[in-house]
Design a protein around this motif. Structure first.
Motif, PDB file in Angstrom:
ATOM      1  N   LYS A  65       0.809  -1.225   0.000  1.00 17.48           N
ATOM      2  CA  LYS A  65       0.000   0.000   0.000  1.00 17.48           C
ATOM      3  C   LYS A  65       0.846   1.281   0.000  1.00 17.48           C
ATOM      4  O   LYS A  65       0.634   2.189   0.806  1.00 17.48           O
ATOM      5  CB  LYS A  65      -0.968  -0.010   1.196  1.00 17.48           C
ATOM      6  N   GLU A  66       1.781   1.341  -0.919  1.00 20.29           N
ATOM      7  CA  GLU A  66       2.602   2.534  -1.110  1.00 20.29           C
ATOM      8  C   GLU A  66       3.231   2.489  -2.502  1.00 20.29           C
ATOM      9  O   GLU A  66       3.116   1.490  -3.215  1.00 20.29           O
ATOM     10  CB  GLU A  66       3.684   2.631  -0.041  1.00 20.29           C
ATOM     11  N   HIS A  67       3.884   3.584  -2.893  1.00 21.61           N
ATOM     12  CA  HIS A  67       4.585   3.606  -4.170  1.00 21.61           C
ATOM     13  C   HIS A  67       5.800   2.677  -4.086  1.00 21.61           C
ATOM     14  O   HIS A  67       6.555   2.725  -3.109  1.00 21.61           O
ATOM     15  CB  HIS A  67       5.016   5.021  -4.520  1.00 21.61           C
ATOM     16  N   VAL A  68       5.970   1.861  -5.113  1.00 21.47           N
ATOM     17  CA  VAL A  68       7.018   0.835  -5.098  1.00 21.47           C
ATOM     18  C   VAL A  68       7.583   0.667  -6.505  1.00 21.47           C
ATOM     19  O   VAL A  68       7.026   1.149  -7.494  1.00 21.47           O
ATOM     20  CB  VAL A  68       6.463  -0.533  -4.630  1.00 21.47           C
ATOM     21  N   TYR A  69       8.696  -0.069  -6.576  1.00 18.78           N
ATOM     22  CA  TYR A  69       9.169  -0.614  -7.837  1.00 18.78           C
ATOM     23  C   TYR A  69       8.582  -2.008  -7.971  1.00 18.78           C
ATOM     24  O   TYR A  69       8.661  -2.814  -7.045  1.00 18.78           O
ATOM     25  CB  TYR A  69      10.692  -0.703  -7.876  1.00 18.78           C
ATOM     26  N   LYS A  70       8.033  -2.283  -9.156  1.00 21.75           N
ATOM     27  CA  LYS A  70       7.502  -3.615  -9.426  1.00 21.75           C
ATOM     28  C   LYS A  70       8.406  -4.306 -10.437  1.00 21.75           C
ATOM     29  O   LYS A  70       8.658  -3.774 -11.519  1.00 21.75           O
ATOM     30  CB  LYS A  70       6.080  -3.536  -9.973  1.00 21.75           C
ATOM     31  N   VAL A  71       8.908  -5.483 -10.060  1.00 16.92           N
ATOM     32  CA  VAL A  71       9.749  -6.287 -10.948  1.00 16.92           C
ATOM     33  C   VAL A  71       9.036  -7.615 -11.171  1.00 16.92           C
ATOM     34  O   VAL A  71       8.734  -8.327 -10.212  1.00 16.92           O
ATOM     35  CB  VAL A  71      11.146  -6.528 -10.342  1.00 16.92           C
TER      36      VAL A  71
END
Length: 214
Positions: free
Chosen positions: A84-90
């Motif tokens: 529930k926050e801004h993240v990097y998605k790999v």
């Protein structure tokens, strides 16, 4: 020193034994070609469920791949389902020829395990990432980093296996589950992560460095 072990995941034994038994019966009946085809199938199943040993890097901040396969997406998103926050998605896509045992990318405690039933679209599509059956581990490191490791079923995969439980303290490179017959694993990482991986790269679970958690 690593202990000697049979390099095949236990979850594969029923499939291997069933295929092997069918091969034996057909061979006894003298059906050469069907027996040969069943033998090839048995050997492929053994190959699919292989579980080789891996040696994880020992650097304190290193983040390793949770799955074998090809990196199909690296992007910045807002994750509203897990951390529930801004993240990097790999995102890492596993085809049927990859090792399917999944490993922990960074040492941490399992805060939550979230299972989500769903559909079985192609695992390398965004619709599959959002709507397919999935199992997410939300991990917290000793220094407060939070991340999610999400096993996503695919078009053929019909069974996600997760051995971890809430409260478990897991080590980098430790096995935590597998997905049967094609799938993907998504990582949701803090924006403080220094990523060292790009789309299109092939990676190995527990060994390939994806980046560093500062």
């Amino acid at each position: 020193m690593l202990k000697a072990r049979i390099p095949v995941a236990l979850e594969g034994y029923p499939f291997i034994l069933l295929a092997g038994f069918a091969t034996l019966v057909v061979a006894i009946l003298g059906l050469f070609l069907p027996a040969l085809l069943l033998l090839a199938l048995t050997l492929f199943i053994v190959y699919f469920f292989r579980d080789p040993e891996r040696v994880a890097p020992r650097e304190e901040d290193v983040l390793v791949a949770p799955a074998d396969g090809k990196v199909i997406r690296v992007e910045r998103v807002f994750d509203e389902r897990f951390v529930k926050e801004h993240v990097y998605k790999v995102s890492i896509f596993m085809n049927i020829f990859n090792v399917h045992v999944n490993r922990i990318p960074f040492p941490g405690r399992v805060e939550q395990i979230i299972y989500m039933p769903g559909s079985f679209y192609s695992a390398d599509s965004e619709r599959g990432a959002l709507k397919n059956e999935a199992c997410a581990l939300v991990l917290a490191s000793e220094r407060g980093h939070r991340m999610a490791v999400v096993q996503v079923a695919g078009l053929v995969a019909r069974r996600i296996v997760c051995w971890a439980e809430p409260g478990d303290q897991l080590a980098r490179g430790q096995r935590f589950g597998l997905i049967r017959f094609g799938s993907r694993v998504d990582l949701y990482l803090p924006l403080s992560t220094q990523l060292e991986v790009t789309e299109g790269r092939k990676v190995k679970a527990g060994e390939t460095v994806l980046g560093y958690l500062s």
